[in-house]
Design an enzyme around this catalytic site. Structure first.
Site, PDB file in Angstrom:
ATOM      1  N   ASN B 484      40.052  44.645  37.281  1.00  0.00           N
ATOM      2  CA  ASN B 484      40.742  44.410  38.542  1.00  0.00           C
ATOM      3  C   ASN B 484      40.207  43.123  39.158  1.00  0.00           C
ATOM      4  O   ASN B 484      39.216  43.119  39.875  1.00  0.00           O
ATOM      5  CB  ASN B 484      40.538  45.592  39.479  1.00  0.00           C
ATOM      6  CG  ASN B 484      41.393  45.473  40.731  1.00  0.00           C
ATOM      7  OD1 ASN B 484      41.788  44.373  41.120  1.00  0.00           O
ATOM      8  ND2 ASN B 484      41.676  46.601  41.346  1.00  0.00           N
ATOM      9  N   ASP B 485      40.901  42.042  38.862  1.00  0.00           N
ATOM     10  CA  ASP B 485      40.487  40.719  39.352  1.00  0.00           C
ATOM     11  C   ASP B 485      40.305  40.678  40.859  1.00  0.00           C
ATOM     12  O   ASP B 485      39.708  39.729  41.378  1.00  0.00           O
ATOM     13  CB  ASP B 485      41.574  39.686  39.010  1.00  0.00           C
ATOM     14  CG  ASP B 485      41.443  39.160  37.594  1.00  0.00           C
ATOM     15  OD1 ASP B 485      40.310  38.997  37.123  1.00  0.00           O
ATOM     16  OD2 ASP B 485      42.485  38.921  36.969  1.00  0.00           O
ATOM     17  N   CYS B 486      40.873  41.629  41.539  1.00  0.00           N
ATOM     18  CA  CYS B 486      40.882  41.589  43.003  1.00  0.00           C
ATOM     19  C   CYS B 486      39.810  42.467  43.627  1.00  0.00           C
ATOM     20  O   CYS B 486      39.757  42.604  44.853  1.00  0.00           O
ATOM     21  CB  CYS B 486      42.254  42.000  43.521  1.00  0.00           C
ATOM     22  SG  CYS B 486      43.525  40.836  43.033  1.00  0.00           S
ATOM     23  N   GLN B 501      38.551  34.420  43.193  1.00  0.00           N
ATOM     24  CA  GLN B 501      38.007  34.466  41.837  1.00  0.00           C
ATOM     25  C   GLN B 501      37.055  33.322  41.529  1.00  0.00           C
ATOM     26  O   GLN B 501      36.311  33.390  40.572  1.00  0.00           O
ATOM     27  CB  GLN B 501      39.138  34.465  40.798  1.00  0.00           C
ATOM     28  CG  GLN B 501      39.743  35.835  40.567  1.00  0.00           C
ATOM     29  CD  GLN B 501      40.648  36.239  41.693  1.00  0.00           C
ATOM     30  OE1 GLN B 501      41.450  35.447  42.148  1.00  0.00           O
ATOM     31  NE2 GLN B 501      40.511  37.455  42.182  1.00  0.00           N
TER      32      GLN B 501
END
Lengths: 811, 811
Positions: B484-486, B501
């Site tokens: 989950n990049d977020c 990021q």
């Protein structure tokens, strides 16, 4: 062919038809909130930074050109139309756009409905006011709907135009009491929001673009307008939009006004929400602004204050000459362009998308020339900002970011003319202001605390930067480029699309610039003048200037003009021995401005060569012959098709250098002739060829090698403005600030009988009347100041607040 | 509400009306030349790199949506229209768009003129073919004009959309023998140009956008089309454009075809010009292509070859089940989407602007799951490319650039799940291919020559990357983010617009990810399986997996579900003790896929919690409750409005993990139920809510907290494609590659009576028939292979080229 006319009295340009060859724009805002606006209400707004705080969305290079704006629609029972022509393009019975100083009015008449829309940004505010006045000229009552329309940008204009997988999900608005609040990302890290308010009770509103326009529609026929009913839509992601719908009934002859306010508001971080802990934005500040600026009296007062500000700014110099083009450019439009260029640098125009560039080190120093007499205190601040980005080597970041005031590492350093411009900028500032104290200001290097030295030390280091970087001919090494960003002699780029200015340069070369050599002489002499006042010894600077002059004479003179440079391998550029690029404009201008060749006839010889080889009816081209093919050893200059931009285009920025040079050799006719060729007002009649606005300079006019010779591009944000202003006011009209006072040394056309001027200088006001026998050239000037003859050509500095009468006789 | 229907026989989706809720797109090209095309012919083309080699211009997020495309206009004596609806939006009497596998056809009828346009990119070519077939169904002869129209992009799409002060000067074209050559920047460093040709003699052409459209017009009413006459314009700067004008007279019933070819051509650097030394482009290669591809027979053969390629690719697996949505997704559209995702990564769609992103390390490893059975040799190449960007630490660049295959320094490293995906990707590849040799391939680190080690060593290092980075609970440190990049637990960003990021992370924290823990167990067990074959000792990997399982049990289990993470300060996330974000989907899926909780009932308990708390009729949301405000300690996840994207949206990528988990615990009904909720074909009926294409997965469907719950976004380029394909084919239908062979282990809905499938596996073809008593669930499977019972559930590997009959009985 004309598309309008100047209204000099009202300081407006009046555009008679909406379909100008290109959108002709104006600027709103003078301090922190800015916008561009076209003659058909296209454009966008932003707060301080055109990339990072963009309020409204605009589509560059779209079809139709100029899509997105501050739109209003009117609708009666039968149809709807745009009173500013765009976006419906309904053929109006009457149309007139008046671009004024920081405001624009568009008036039109359609089937008996007269509509006038005014747009401006009040002083001291972060908002814009729109004022719509509608008059029913029919003989029956009419029920009208008015719809406003803007599209919100999600703040960062670059991200807004690329990152849809995120951005289509983030849009948020609130609508309270008819005010539309755009609050995308306010829930997270932003403390700012936009608001859009209307003075009248609403029949409806829309905040979703798709709801307003309807699917697959553009602004030329919004569904809400077509059906006469808003959707009362609330945007959730996608495209937040702002539209108010107002219904009004007008009796015959009745006029109604509707006000709109579009603004930017920033809350303290600890007072973002109301109630605290909620996700509802705290609107108190914005609501107060709305209440204030929807009131007619406030608007009237705000307009008057704006006019007074411009009256004050333009009061620095007013001239009356035999030439109307000169008068209106000097008194109004060139001065206005100077201020816009100061505010915008190169960020926001029809050609500058607001995304690309920071403030230029070189650009900003040159822009000073144009506005220092209007707002010397802002020039001072700008100089100190610029100087603080200077590197400990004496080199300069080529650009710095206006928000952070930090040097831009992406573009970096190594443009070897940059440091010298700081000397010239500071010199111009002190000449205007007499503020010697600036030289003692402590200024850091690369913004590093603790590294502060006096500004004067910065200037000395700037000069040393050049003398420590000389090539085999004793001429300055060029680095990445000199003033001509596109002459990249160490670049050798063969990778498609690679930026010439930032690619890794080759090392080991000996590329030298004659241009920087000339600039060095000018800068060294300027520093020597400053040194005298600082009790520093000017001799070293004068000696360096002499030595450089010698190098120019020995290696920079080609026999009939100044050479341009030596390349990486030591081969000459800008010489009769070259096949293409034999003669360049820049070293002719800069060497002569530095005083090189004035005493031995080479200056006059060089100027003759320019006239013979570079001058065209549309201005002086940058070089000849144009490069017919790409030359890897020259870089970007040869990447343009012949006749465009640096490849033999008329790069207008350079033309005033030749006007100055002509004035320096006493050729007023020649100087003025060059001036008229690129003066946009003088080109108004050929508007269909020139295409750009006739009220501001363009960076470029296509050269004689171009199929579109005479076509201008990149209007507004160009060093052309400052340099032309300096050339015509200081050298042709000859009202020239020097360290000891104001010099009066006109070199005017022989046909003139004189001119008059009012000049504010160090707080005093000089009323100057210049007399000359018409029909003969004149180069010497005798002065009578308040009835007393004065020798030496320089007006004694009068006490601040005083008025001085000057009579000048040319012979 | 539907906007079309599936034509399964022809493998096409048929769109019945042009005004779909959003432009519904398709992809052209399968190798090097690509394009997107909407159902109304909008879109653009590029060669290899959507940013750096863009052939045609497209305007994202414009109004109307989807402006710019491969347009054709027809004109009779009375009026003109677009046979693909856009851009004129004329109301057509008939309209039908058929999106097929790498081609699109749009057919329409307007006032008795039938027009069918076909678009495709032939295999092995860097060009696209348009084929227009016009039939006169009127009872009188008709004189028609046909105009083509494209707008050329000046190659670098980012620069093209921002740098106007340069770009308005550089455009150049040639027109020779009716072929339009777009050669901007070819004079300098580009060796490539575009060409646009027509099969018929021309009545005229245009290469200047303004000449074609007329000032202030858009593509809805080009001046040239309106007046029926081209301008024969040659573009000099501004906007190069391509338009041919063909006149044709059709008798009643007569049909005519017109071919167009738009292509990309690259010349050797030493053969750029013809004649050499001139500035005229060498057209020989392009001319040959034009001659070839304007011929009808070539086009027919090219189309047939393209169909054969897809027949071959889709032949890897074909199923016939009781569910039509399953069949068409598995057999056609999901497989097609997998291939598109392989080709495009995340670069080019209606939401991905082609400018932003490189290839994801994690993305590409996951995408493998979907296409490895179709083109294992390309999967091999991709794996080696990815692995070569691994860092010597075992960490990974989060993205790499497809043109250079180098890691992207702008985005950098530190996404701590990344290395583990390499193990899973390689494992999936070997399971499919049996190609153990890949493990011995020498692969560099960070592409540094001399740093090569075997791929197997890379995998071991990947595992070690995790074990060397454990937090206080024995769980893996999360780094910048995990899958989950977020979820940015070390970011603490409070600067507006700063990318979560890439911002500098805080140090000293202890943020751990339960998701990575589950993924580690899965990866460690996968590596242990590989180790056996490598004569390496698997014990260490299994022990590590056991130990991590213990940490999960101790610190990752919340009582009714798996926790999500621990934050920077060691506070739990995804726990009943949280006020928001109590339960997340990702650790439930990944832990169970890793085998955690299968033996102690926690897996079943977690799945019940998912069903109770996260499942909606439109899919499973990412977490609950949604974050109602921004949480600086969580990062981007809380930046979205509730219900969108990672903040409790239905992030479809994660849903198949739960399908797999349900299948692993034997719940075929549950797994299939989840599958149907997000299967786009099954959502076709709610097209007005879903809005995206019903033939491909979207990344996201708005969650229950969103005002637009059920609305999909970001279709096409998403890991959802590969994972859903894996879930339904390998776990629900249960045809699952393992190292020792093909496992047959269906976990199908209880209502089914079975299904059949044909599967290509390591060169052999398996025809599989699955039988089950309908109405009862079944979890055990007995196999009969070519008449012989086989124990253990895995099909013996058959010789390449052989055909195997498999009967499977579920009970």
């Amino acid at each position: 062919m004309r598309f309008g006319h100047f209204d000099d009295e009202r300081r407006e340009y009046v555009i008679d038809r909406p379909d100008t060859p290109l959108p002709w724009i104006n600027y709103l805002g003078t301090e922190a909130y800015f916008g561009i606006i076209s003659n058909t209400a296209g454009g966008y707004s932003f707060y301080r930074d055109a990339r990072l705080r963009r309020l409204t969305r605009y589509r560059y290079n779209n079809a139709p050109m100029d899509l997105g704006g501050r739109y209003i629609y009117l609708r009666d029972e039968a149809e709807f139309w745009s009173p500013t022509w765009q976006p419906t393009q309904t053929e109006l019975d009457d149309y007139e756009c008046r671009h004024g100083l920081s405001y624009t009015r568009v008036a039109s008449r359609y089937r008996g409905i007269k509509a006038e829309t005014l747009y401006f940004v009040p002083l001291g505010e972060t908002l814009e006011v729109w004022r719509l006045k509608v008059t029913n000229e029919r003989d029956t009552a009419v029920s009208l709907s008015a719809f406003s329309s803007i599209e919100f940008c999600l703040w960062d204009a670059q991200d807004d135009a690329t990152n849809y997988q995120r951005n289509f999900n983030t849009g948020q608005v609130e609508v309270v009491d008819g005010v539309i609040y755009h609050k995308t990302e306010y829930r997270e890290r932003r403390d700012h929001f936009a608001y859009f308010a209307c003075s009248e009770p609403l029949a409806g509103f829309d905040t979703s673009r798709e709801a307003f326009l309807g699917p697959y529609r553009s602004w030329d026929r919004p569904l809400a307008v077509e059906r006469g009913e808003s959707g009362d839509s609330i945007a959730h992601g996608w495209q937040p939009h702002g539209s108010h719908h107002v219904k009004l009934t007008l009796e015959p002859g009745e006029t109604r006004e509707i006000g709109f306010v579009l603004g930017y508001w920033e809350n303290p971080r600890d007072a973002k929400f109301d109630p605290p802990g909620s996700q509802t934005i705290n609107k108190a500040g914005a609501q107060a602004k709305v209440a204030t600026w929807l009131a007619q009296e406030t608007v009237d007062a705000g307009l008057a204050a704006l006019a007074a500000r411009w009256e004050e700014l333009l009061g620095g110099l007013r001239v009356q000459t035999p030439d109307a083009d000169t008068d209106r450019m000097v008194n109004i439009w060139n001065a206005y362009q100077n201020m816009v260029t100061f505010n915008m640098s190169r960020s926001t125009s029809l050609y500058e998308s607001g995304i690309g560039r920071g403030m230029g080190f070189r650009d900003s120093n040159q822009d000073l020339l144009g506005f220092v007499h209007m707002i010397p205190e802002r020039a001072r601040e700008r100089i100190l900002d610029i100087a603080a980005t200077q590197l400990p080597t004496g080199g300069a970041y080529h650009q710095y970011q206006p928000l952070t005031k930090r040097g831009n590492n992406d573009i970096g350093s190594g443009f070897n003319d940059d440091p010298l411009w700081l000397i010239l900028g500071v010199s111009a500032y002190i000449k205007e202001s007499g503020d010697w104290g600036i030289l003692d200001e402590p200024v850091p290097f690369d913004n590093a605390p603790g590294s502060e030295q006096s500004l004067y030390e910065h200037l000395k280091l700037s000069l040393r930067y050049t003398t420590e970087r000389l090539g085999p001919h004793g001429l300055p090494l060029i680095g990445r480029a000199d003033w001509n960003d596109c002459l990249n002699l160490n670049c050798f780029s063969d990778t498609p699309g690679e930026p010439f200015q930032t690619t890794e340069n080759a090392t080991g070369g000996v590329a030298e610039s004659v241009f920087i050599a000339g600039q060095f002489v000018l800068a060294a002499r300027s520093l020597a003048e400053l040194a005298v006042h600082k009790d520093d010894d000017p001799a070293a600077y004068l000696t360096a200037a002499e030595k450089m002059t010698g190098s120019i004479a020995e290696h920079g003179w080609d026999g009939a003009w100044f050479r341009r440079a030596y390349d990486f391998h030591g081969n000459v550029i800008g010489s009769a021995s070259n096949d293409e690029g034999q003669i360049f404009i820049e070293p002719q201008g800069m060497c002569i401005m530095g005083g090189v060749g004035l005493d031995d006839g080479t200056a006059v010889r060089a100027l003759a060569s320019v006239r013979e080889r570079l001058a065209t009816p549309h201005g002086i081209v940058l070089q000849q012959p144009a490069f017919s093919s790409y030359r890897i050893e020259l870089g970007e200059i040869s990447s343009y098709p012949p006749g465009y931009k640096e490849n033999a285009g008329i790069f207008c920025h350079t033309n005033p250098w030749l006007m100055i040079a002509e004035a320096m050799v006493g050729n007023g006719d020649g100087a003025f002739d060059y001036y008229k060729r690129i003066n946009p007002s003088a080109r108004e009649e050929i508007g269909d060829l020139h295409r750009c606005e006739p009220y501001v300079y363009a960076q470029m006019i296509a050269g004689r090698d171009a199929p579109t010779h005479g076509e201008a591009k990149n209007s507004w944000l160009t060093g052309t403005a400052a340099w032309n202003y300096a050339a015509v006011t200081q050298w042709i009209l000859g009202i020239r600030p020097e360290l000891s006072g104001l010099r009066i040394a006109p070199v005017i056309p022989s046909s003139w009988s004189g001119f008059s001027a009012v000049r504010r200088f160090r707080g005093a006001t000089y009323t100057i009347t210049v007399h000359k026998e018409p029909g003969v050239p004149a180069t010497s000037c005798s002065l009578v100041v308040d009835g007393v003859p004065v020798d030496g050509g320089v007006l004694p500095v009068a006490p601040a607040g005083s008025s001085v009468q000057v009579e000048a006789h040319l012979s």
